[in-house]
Design an enzyme around this catalytic site. Structure first.
Site, mmCIF file in Angstrom:
data_model
loop_
_atom_site.group_PDB
_atom_site.id
_atom_site.type_symbol
_atom_site.label_atom_id
_atom_site.label_comp_id
_atom_site.label_asym_id
_atom_site.label_seq_id
_atom_site.Cartn_x
_atom_site.Cartn_y
_atom_site.Cartn_z
ATOM 1 N N ASP A 180 -6.713 -49.678 -49.316
ATOM 2 C CA ASP A 180 -6.741 -50.335 -50.620
ATOM 3 C C ASP A 180 -5.652 -51.404 -50.656
ATOM 4 O O ASP A 180 -4.467 -51.084 -50.579
ATOM 5 C CB ASP A 180 -6.483 -49.283 -51.709
ATOM 6 C CG ASP A 180 -6.848 -49.776 -53.098
ATOM 7 O OD1 ASP A 180 -6.637 -50.983 -53.355
ATOM 8 O OD2 ASP A 180 -7.341 -48.975 -53.896
ATOM 9 N N ILE A 237 -0.828 -48.849 -54.839
ATOM 10 C CA ILE A 237 -0.831 -47.829 -55.894
ATOM 11 C C ILE A 237 -1.160 -48.516 -57.227
ATOM 12 O O ILE A 237 -0.435 -49.408 -57.650
ATOM 13 C CB ILE A 237 0.535 -47.140 -55.999
ATOM 14 C CG1 ILE A 237 0.858 -46.449 -54.678
ATOM 15 C CG2 ILE A 237 0.538 -46.133 -57.150
ATOM 16 C CD1 ILE A 237 2.190 -45.729 -54.679
ATOM 17 N N HIS A 238 -2.249 -48.137 -57.848
ATOM 18 C CA HIS A 238 -2.624 -48.754 -59.120
ATOM 19 C C HIS A 238 -3.376 -47.723 -59.947
ATOM 20 O O HIS A 238 -3.389 -46.532 -59.605
ATOM 21 C CB HIS A 238 -3.451 -50.025 -58.885
ATOM 22 C CG HIS A 238 -4.670 -49.792 -58.059
ATOM 23 N ND1 HIS A 238 -5.911 -49.623 -58.602
ATOM 24 C CD2 HIS A 238 -4.819 -49.656 -56.726
ATOM 25 C CE1 HIS A 238 -6.780 -49.404 -57.618
ATOM 26 N NE2 HIS A 238 -6.138 -49.410 -56.472
ATOM 27 N N GLY A 239 -4.027 -48.175 -61.029
ATOM 28 C CA GLY A 239 -4.629 -47.233 -61.974
ATOM 29 C C GLY A 239 -5.608 -46.252 -61.348
ATOM 30 O O GLY A 239 -5.546 -45.052 -61.596
ATOM 31 N N THR A 260 -3.602 -43.597 -59.429
ATOM 32 C CA THR A 260 -2.822 -42.631 -60.214
ATOM 33 C C THR A 260 -3.714 -41.804 -61.128
ATOM 34 O O THR A 260 -3.443 -40.646 -61.381
ATOM 35 C CB THR A 260 -1.747 -43.327 -61.070
ATOM 36 O OG1 THR A 260 -2.388 -44.216 -61.988
ATOM 37 C CG2 THR A 260 -0.767 -44.083 -60.234
#
Lengths: 536, 164
Positions: B8, B12-14, B17
């Protein structure tokens, strides 16, 4: 339904859809009037029965309370569920549990529209590229405005047409449905909110023991018939104890660093306070207007910088370069994450003032910040703050009172508008230091931990209110009839709704079930349960 | 530790998480890319975004050494490789994963990628890397969230004529 009522519902429904800019972007639109709970009040007002509207809105909201839509990946769309499901159910005089059942297929129809829009909108992105290249900058920054047409078409017309032409048929249709199927639909609609709460729990609860907070909230309402405000207070009290107890180990991380404003002098700034506000509003209103899969929110960043480009540069070539370097992919949570466009604006101003900032540094900063802020924003805002506020609102409105939706509107907008303004300004003034300082302060983890406890407790309370099951089994011994309902109520009131909510949590959190599959499991439970007369 | 590989370029993104961390039951996150690992901004920002999960930001070599030390520990780790090349590096280094998924691959400015899915851009070089990953015996899926359809990415790359 009169044509005016249908038009009005369609207009507000369109303005409340996820990519509509008109109501403060997502803040007052998608996250406020777009919530089925608030939509229920508005639709009730238009159709002349606020109380019924709110009760239906609350029932549909309960189902979708845990729905988070990160990065445009949408499992179910509440827009049609609310703005088509609620009016039709009201016109047909259906019970609110049938409105919930009706909302499920509509929500999948809505998802299809979302994917249509984000695919078609890629055309606008390439058009914006061309306009910038040709130096037609005014037109380029207006692409988010023109691009809104696709969203308007797929929202306004379906809502209007289905409401206006469907209303006369829906009551006939519901008369044609045999009673046993009606009972199944009512049962399905009554137990379905358990999926919404289970989904929300799967997100809030980090460790299984935290389910205890949920159980406390559930028991307070189911056993002692407490109203939602005392439940909330108890949740806050429990959170306070937890934080106090943990503070010792946290104290190191809790040292709040003040963002350094060193090196930023007021003199020689190119942007006035008014310009910064203009940029803020540009971002807040237009961030998702031409949402597309390829570049996501990049056209909105271009528009934001376009509103102030005349203050930053004099020549067309410089302005072209400014806009062109912001056309690549950009995506973040637009509200909490509005600190990122703030940082970008600050860096671009510094660059325009002659600071040695390469294009690469600006793009790297943008890329470095957008993901983390999306992660934080999605988990704090749609993942935590909004469902907790909605839960409190639902608790306040269990008899269709207008207090619940009004509470939600006032508290949500009353906190989020100042917060986003502050974050944007922080980003603009202090740049990347601001983001680091806020994140390193530990405040975010504190909020997130406290919210888990308060949220767990409150969700427990409303699960007891909104998940319902009427049990049918009776045992005869001589003259005496003992119903299963009475036996279970003697053990723990609302035991079946509690178990259903925990089942939904178990399926989603432990068995990794998708929302669609969980809906299906509950559908089967409703159908089989009614067939064996467990549910009536 | 069970290792789950997620490719990706938004790191780290929505979606990560909100869905993937709990879906895998991850106890930690490792972000893998040589450039990101030496970028001070991303190194401080990424762990802050992880909703409290311990997070490492590592170069490919470091990641191989570090992840090998986790082999016999309980729990699960979500390994996020920025590019398919990073992912391939991890496999070439001898790591084994439970599954391989591609989240988002936004087009990289200056390249001429094909949009395999609206959220996944791939150049011919990327396609080669995916094929090599698949050759290690993995079925690569293109899911943004766990609820997305279960498709074989390599088959799609063939349909788009990126692979023979």
């Amino acid at each position: 339904m009169s044509i005016w009522q249908a038009l009005l519902i369609a207009l507000i429904g369109y303005m409340s859809s996820i990519y509509s800019p008109w109501l403060y972007g997502g803040l007052a639109g998608w996250y406020t009037t777009g919530r089925p709970f608030v939509a229920g009040m508005i639709i009730g007002l238009i159709l002349g029965d606020i109380k019924t509207g709110i009760m239906m809105g609350a029932a549909v909201q309960a189902l979708y309370i845990g729905l988070v839509t990160p990065g445009g990946a949408m499992p179910a769309d509440v827009n049609f569920a609310a703005y088509i499901g609620i009016p039709l159910a009201m016109i047909a005089g259906l019970p609110s549990s049938q409105a919930v059942a009706l909302s499920v297929p509509l929500s999948f129809f809505g998802v299809a529209m979302v994917y249509l829009v984000v695919t078609v909108n890629s055309l606008f992105v390439h058009w914006q590229d061309r306009l910038i290249e040709e130096g037609k900058l005014k037109a380029a920054i207006n692409v988010p405005v023109y691009g809104q047409i696709t969203n308007f078409i797929v929202r306004f017309f379906p809502i209007f047409l289905i409401n206006y032409f469907g209303a006369p048929y829906i009551s006939q249709l519901s008369n044609l449905i045999p009673p046993i199927v009606q009972t199944m639909l009512v049962t399905f609609g009554s137990i379905l909110p358990a999926v919404g709460f289970g989904l929300l729990l799967s997100f809030i609860v980090k460790e299984d023991f935290e389910l205890l907070y949920f159980l406390v909230g559930f028991a307070l309402v189911a056993v002692w018939k407490t109203s939602i405000v005392p439940v909330l207070l108890i949740g806050v009290f429990l959170a306070y104890l937890d934080i106090r107890y943990k503070r010792a180990e946290r104290s190191v991380a809790m040292v709040t660093e003040q963002p350094t404003t060193e090196g930023v002098t007021k003199e020689g700034l190119l942007l006035s306070g008014r310009d910064v506000r203009k940029a803020y509003f540009s971002w807040m209103f237009w961030n998702l207007s031409v949402q597309n899969m390829e570049r996501m929110q990049a056209p909105a960043i271009v528009r934001m910088l376009g509103t102030v480009m005349d203050k930053l540069y004099n020549t067309v070539e410089e302005k072209k370069a400014l806009l062109a370097r912001h056309t690549p992919f950009f995506n973040t949570e637009p509200n909490i994450g509005c600190i990122v466009p703030g940082v970008i604006l600050g860096m671009e101003e510094e660059k325009a003032r002659g600071a040695d900032i390469s294009d690469e540094i600006i793009i790297n900063t943008r890329t470095a910040l957008m993901g983390p802020l999306a992660g934080i924003g999605d988990s704090l805002l749609p993942g935590t703050y909004i469902p907790i506020l909605l839960s409190i609102g639902l608790g306040l409105s269990k008899d269709g009172s207008i207090v619940g939706p009004l509470f939600y509107i006032v508290v949500f907008l009353g906190t989020m508008i100042p917060l986003t303004m502050w974050l944007f300004n922080m980003g603009y003034r202090s740049g990347i230091n601001a983001v680091e300082a806020i994140l390193a302060s530990g405040l975010k983890d504190l909020i997130s931990d406290a919210a888990a406890i308060v949220g767990g407790t409150v969700v427990g309370g409303i699960s007891a209110t909104y998940v319902a099951a009427n049990l049918g089994w009776e045992f005869k011994s001589g003259e005496m009839v003992i119903s299963l309902q009475n036996i279970l109520d003697g053990i723990f009131p609302s035991l079946v709704p509690l178990l259903l909510t925990l089942l939904a949590y178990y399926l989603i959190a432990k068995r990794k079930s998708t929302i669609g599959r969980t809906f299906f499991v509950f559908f089967v439970i409703a159908v089989v349960g009614v067939l064996v007369r467990f549910f009536v | 530790m069970k290792l789950y590989l997620h490719i990706d370029n938004r790191l780290i993104h929505g979606q990560v998480t909100v869905t993937w961390c709990s879906f895998y039951g991850a106890n930690m996150i490792a972000v893998v890319n040589d450039k990101v690992a030496v970028d001070p901004i991303q190194k401080t920002m990424l762990p802050q975004a992880a909703r409290g999960l311990p997070t490492k930001v590592l170069g490919v070599k470091e990641a191989i050494d570090y992840l090998k030390t986790l082999e016999n520990q309980p729990g699960a780790a979500l390994v996020i490789a920025k590019t398919p090349q990073d992912a391939l590096g991890l496999l070439d280094g001898g790591l084994k994963f439970e599954s391989v998924n591609v989240g988002n691959q936004a087009p990289v400015p200056g390249t001429k990628p094909v949009m395999v899915f609206p959220w996944i851009a791939a150049t011919p070089e990327d396609a080669q890397a995916y094929q090599k990953i698949a050759a290690y015996g993995y079925r690569i899926t293109p899911k943004r969230t766990p609820a997305d359809r279960d498709i074989d990415l390599v088959e799609e790359l063939k349909k788009k004529k990126l692979l023979a």
